[in-house]
Write an enzyme that holds these catalytic residues in place. Structure first.
Site, mmCIF file in Angstrom:
data_model
loop_
_atom_site.group_PDB
_atom_site.id
_atom_site.type_symbol
_atom_site.label_atom_id
_atom_site.label_comp_id
_atom_site.label_asym_id
_atom_site.label_seq_id
_atom_site.Cartn_x
_atom_site.Cartn_y
_atom_site.Cartn_z
ATOM 1 N N TRP A 326 0.833 -1.219 0.000
ATOM 2 C CA TRP A 326 0.000 0.000 0.000
ATOM 3 C C TRP A 326 0.861 1.259 0.000
ATOM 4 O O TRP A 326 0.374 2.353 -0.255
ATOM 5 C CB TRP A 326 -0.954 0.003 1.192
ATOM 6 C CG TRP A 326 -0.273 0.138 2.547
ATOM 7 C CD1 TRP A 326 0.836 -0.532 2.972
ATOM 8 C CD2 TRP A 326 -0.630 1.014 3.620
ATOM 9 N NE1 TRP A 326 1.180 -0.144 4.260
ATOM 10 C CE2 TRP A 326 0.285 0.803 4.684
ATOM 11 C CE3 TRP A 326 -1.640 1.947 3.806
ATOM 12 C CZ2 TRP A 326 0.228 1.494 5.899
ATOM 13 C CZ3 TRP A 326 -1.702 2.629 5.021
ATOM 14 C CH2 TRP A 326 -0.777 2.405 6.047
ATOM 15 N N ASP A 327 2.152 1.100 0.255
ATOM 16 C CA ASP A 327 3.091 2.222 0.237
ATOM 17 C C ASP A 327 2.920 3.046 -1.043
ATOM 18 O O ASP A 327 2.992 4.269 -1.035
ATOM 19 C CB ASP A 327 4.554 1.720 0.264
ATOM 20 C CG ASP A 327 4.868 0.820 1.436
ATOM 21 O OD1 ASP A 327 3.956 0.119 1.902
ATOM 22 O OD2 ASP A 327 6.032 0.779 1.887
ATOM 23 N N GLU A 468 1.294 -2.657 12.762
ATOM 24 C CA GLU A 468 1.356 -4.128 12.625
ATOM 25 C C GLU A 468 1.692 -4.856 13.918
ATOM 26 O O GLU A 468 1.680 -6.087 13.946
ATOM 27 C CB GLU A 468 2.405 -4.479 11.567
ATOM 28 C CG GLU A 468 2.041 -4.015 10.180
ATOM 29 C CD GLU A 468 3.155 -4.236 9.164
ATOM 30 O OE1 GLU A 468 4.339 -4.139 9.540
ATOM 31 O OE2 GLU A 468 2.835 -4.484 7.993
HETATM 32 O O1 IFM Z 1 3.751 -1.386 4.055
HETATM 33 C C1 IFM Z 1 4.681 -1.321 5.067
HETATM 34 C C2 IFM Z 1 3.979 -1.601 6.375
HETATM 35 O O2 IFM Z 1 2.984 -0.649 6.626
HETATM 36 C C3 IFM Z 1 4.970 -1.605 7.503
HETATM 37 N N1 IFM Z 1 5.993 -2.601 7.268
HETATM 38 C C4 IFM Z 1 6.709 -2.373 6.028
HETATM 39 C C5 IFM Z 1 5.774 -2.325 4.837
HETATM 40 C C6 IFM Z 1 6.554 -2.015 3.554
HETATM 41 O O3 IFM Z 1 7.097 -0.739 3.604
#
Ligand code: IFM
Length: 737
Positions: A326-327, A468
């Site tokens: 989603w980045d 997360e």
């Molecule tokens: O998408 C991100 C997530 O929100 C946090 N961990 C790393 C991922 C990739 O950048």
């Protein structure tokens, strides 16, 4: 100096980070900022966009092409390279204005100094091409051997991915071809090496490489220069004969010569900077950091292809499986929308093209509609493993629920399509798949939600929000709000199509088998969807049901409980799991995205509550705190978060491990976040219904921000200045075409 990134000393400790920091690329490939004599041990990688491979039951990751720039130097029988011999002087430079990597290294030998000087670029004018100019200079006459060629023994995390190596030596070129293990895709690299001095040259093959040995006696104080033209093609390219095309590209470049290729490349960079540069007056460090962030976004932009998107670690290697998160939609897309609308369209088209994968994923879990991959690979399949983290104490894989429960990904896709639509008002986006994706995402959420009879409301349960560290929670405010937004835009899309394009509307609903009853269900779902609200007294929004009951300790407390610096903080046994410490912006992100719906008091209360409880353990976090602070008119709070996000890939200060899994690389989301912090934050740029406005507030020390944006085919120049005597900030928006 505002365009130059420099390292003036060789330090072995910096090899990995410099690989990220000095990277060059063009969206087709990224070449890590490694030195010519390095091998896979130093993480050399020519990382290819969109070509993935799986080796055995390890996770799939992108393929690194053979290293066509490999060059090692031997002088009077002694190999000279920074790893073999401590250099006397060493400078590594990245010129971000021209997208050029340079190095200059001097060794002291018994016979005097020996210098190696090189420059290279990954061409923007031919995306398959890398050009290298490398010179050797000795103080005394010496016997020199330059070993140069294509090293196919590449760095892999879960490889090897290439097999069936074959080599060819033509009259002028050398060529290496190999195939990927899983899908048998050909990867081919051709190299032509030109020089204008006499030497004896032989070509030798090794198990995985083909190399020239250029032997000559160097006269003292004379520069001996080789020019390498390296081309890379893969079976994913549209060319019908990739081998012939690969040779043609190298040959054409060699015929034109280094300078002509260089000029063409620099001209393309000039065009890119012309629209995307942001001038900051008053702080040179901030200026460089922001330009560097923009550079990072430019070198990974899939301008040449509408089949690609941008992986979370850009093209800096195989970490995070080269996958699209989603980045891209939430953190990078705004930059491209404002400065390169075609590239932005390519990014959203990738999601439209991979709808099939999202449908398959939804089906797999027993849901309807489109459940997009948490870590999306070429066809939208989820590259995310069930065990994304390895326990540092036992070495055992740890079950994580990222792919199963970060359902907010589908909402991010719908959000991005809608933002792009609002920005471009290009109906074709909706007609050519965008509407279908949005509706399928809404359908997915309907099938995912629970109707609580006793509360007469729908709830989104058992999810992971942006934070997360707390897995499988109920009513994550961010997720529920994003689901609501998806429903809103799905219904609006249907309305819009019905009014403007009745024929296409009928085709869409019949193709999707979308009945009136189902639409009514979506309407009811939306009206009865529960979204956590600000608590009456404190105005704080509980991140998820039960968050308030968690241990309220400090970040310092949590850190002090770590038994190993690489320990994973979340999941089953993580030090943060039972506490209120969160990994990254979550409620604060929601408040920023929906800033027009919440009061400044609510935003402020939540910022103040959550910031001390946020680890900023994800590169996605600081920019969001910067943006919300700007929104509430507090650029003082925002500034340190801008600095953190904009410098992330320059300082290398970011998490390198999740448990014992390496997660280093570049951070395009932070790069996009740096751009957003300045343009949408400090400059306060807003575009509503095609109208541009600004609400600028510059950080202390900044006197001016000037930049351009493209909106609906028109270019605007925005010039914001702070008067040093009155401290008044004013700005102009000038239409320039
Ligand atoms: O998408 C991100 C997530 O929100 C946090 N961990 C790393 C991922 C990739 O950048």
């Amino acid at each position: 100096m505002d365009w130059i990134v420099k390292d003036e000393k060789f330090n072995k400790e910096n090899i990995v980070n410099n690989g990220n920091k000095f990277i060059t690329g063009n969206g087709y490939m990224g070449f890590r900022g490694t030195l010519e004599e390095y091998t896979k041990n130093e993480l050399v990688a020519c990382n290819l966009a969109g070509l993935y491979d799986r080796q055995g039951d390890k996770w799939r990751e992108p393929v690194n092409a053979p290293n066509g720039i490999f060059t090692a130097l031997t002088v009077d029988g002694k190999e000279l390279g920074v790893l073999r011999e401590e250099p006397l002087e060493h400078v590594q430079v990245l010129d971000i204005m021209e997208g050029v990597h340079r190095r200059n290294t001097v060794w002291k030998t018994e016979k005097g100094k020996v210098t190696i000087k090189s420059q290279r670029f990954v061409s923007l004018s031919d995306v398959h091409l890398i050009c290298v100019k490398l010179s050797v200079f000795t103080e005394q006459s010496c016997e020199v051997v330059i070993k140069t060629g294509i090293d196919g023994d590449v760095w892999d995390i879960n490889g090897p991915h290439l097999e069936n190596y074959s080599f060819e030596k033509g009259e002028k070129y050398i060529k290496l071809a190999a195939t990927t293990q899983e899908l048998k895709v050909t990867v081919v690299s051709a190299e032509i090496c030109k020089r204008s001095f006499a030497a004896q040259e032989t070509v030798e093959e090794s198990e995985k490489g083909i190399f020239r040995y250029i032997r000559f006696y160097a006269d003292p104080m004379t520069e001996y220069t080789i020019y390498k033209y390296v081309s890379v093609y893969t079976g994913n390219d549209e060319a019908c004969n990739i081998v012939a095309e690969c040779l043609r590209s190298a040959q054409k470049a060699a015929e034109e010569g280094y300078e002509k290729n260089y000029e063409a490349h620099v001209a393309k960079w000039k065009d890119r900077w012309d629209i995307s540069d942001v001038l900051i007056e008053g702080n040179d460090d901030d200026q460089l950091a922001l330009r560097y962030s923009i550079y990072q976004l430019q070198i990974i932009a899939p301008v040449h292809s509408d089949k690609l998107s941008i992986p979370a670690r850009g093209l800096s290697g195989q970490t995070y499986k080269g996958a699209i998160f989603w980045d891209t939609e939430m953190f990078m897309l705004p930059f491209f929308l404002h400065t390169a609308p075609e590239a932005a369209m390519n990014l959203v088209n990738y999601r439209i093209r991979t709808l099939h994968g999202a449908r398959e994923k939804a089906k797999y879990y027993g849901y309807k509609g489109a459940f997009y991959a948490w870590e999306s690979q070429e066809d939208g399949q989820d590259g995310c493993s069930d065990f994304n983290v390895t326990d540092v104490f036992t070495g055992r894989p740890v079950k994580t629920y990222f792919k199963d429960k970060q359902v907010h990904i589908s909402a991010a896709v719908a959000y991005a399509i809608w933002e792009t639509y609002k920005f471009t008002v290009d109906d074709r986006l909706l007609l050519k798949g965008g509407a279908e994706v949005i509706i399928e995402c809404a359908r997915f959420y309907y099938s995912y939600a629970y109707f609580k009879e006793d509360k007469d409301r729908y709830e989104i349960l058992d999810v992971i929000g942006p934070d997360e560290y707390h897995e499988r929670v109920n009513n994550n405010a961010y997720t529920s709000k994003m689901v609501y937004h998806t429903l809103e835009v799905a219904l609006e899309t249907l309305d819009l199509l019905l009014k403007k394009y009745p024929r296409e509307y009928s085709q869409l609903v019949s193709g999707l088998n979308l009945s009136r009853e189902e639409v009514l269900k979506l309407i009811k779902f939306k009206s009865k969807l529960y979204i956590p609200q600000p608590e009456e007294k404190t105005l704080v929004i509980e991140q998820f049901s039960g968050y308030n009951a968690l241990e309220d300790c400090t970040l310092k407390d949590v850190k002090s409980r770590l038994q190993d610096p690489k320990e994973y903080w979340g999941g089953g046994h993580g030090v943060a799991t039972t506490t209120k410490i969160i990994k990254q912006a979550d409620v604060v992100l929601m408040l920023y995205l929906f800033r027009n719906e919440y009061s400044d008091e609510v935003k402020k209360a939540n910022w103040q509550y959550y910031e001390p409880r946020t680890e900023h353990g994800s590169s996605l976090s600081p920019c969001i705190y910067a943006l919300l602070s700007c929104d509430i008119g507090n650029e003082e709070w925002a500034y340190p978060f801008f600095v953190k996000t904009a410098n992330m890939d320059l300082t290398g200060e970011s998490k390198q491990f999740a448990g014992s899994i390496y997660i280093g690389g570049t951070h395009p989301a932070a790069n996009g976040g740096a751009w957003m912090s300045v343009i949408l934050g400090f400059a306060g740029l807003q575009i509503n219904d095609g109208e541009i406005s600004i609400k600028p507030e510059l950080p202390e020390g900044w006197n001016r921000i000037a930049f351009k944006v493209i909106l609906r085919g028109e270019k605007y120049f925005i010039d914001i200045r702070k008067n040093s005597t009155t401290s008044m900030t004013t700005g102009d928006i000038i239409k320039i075409s």
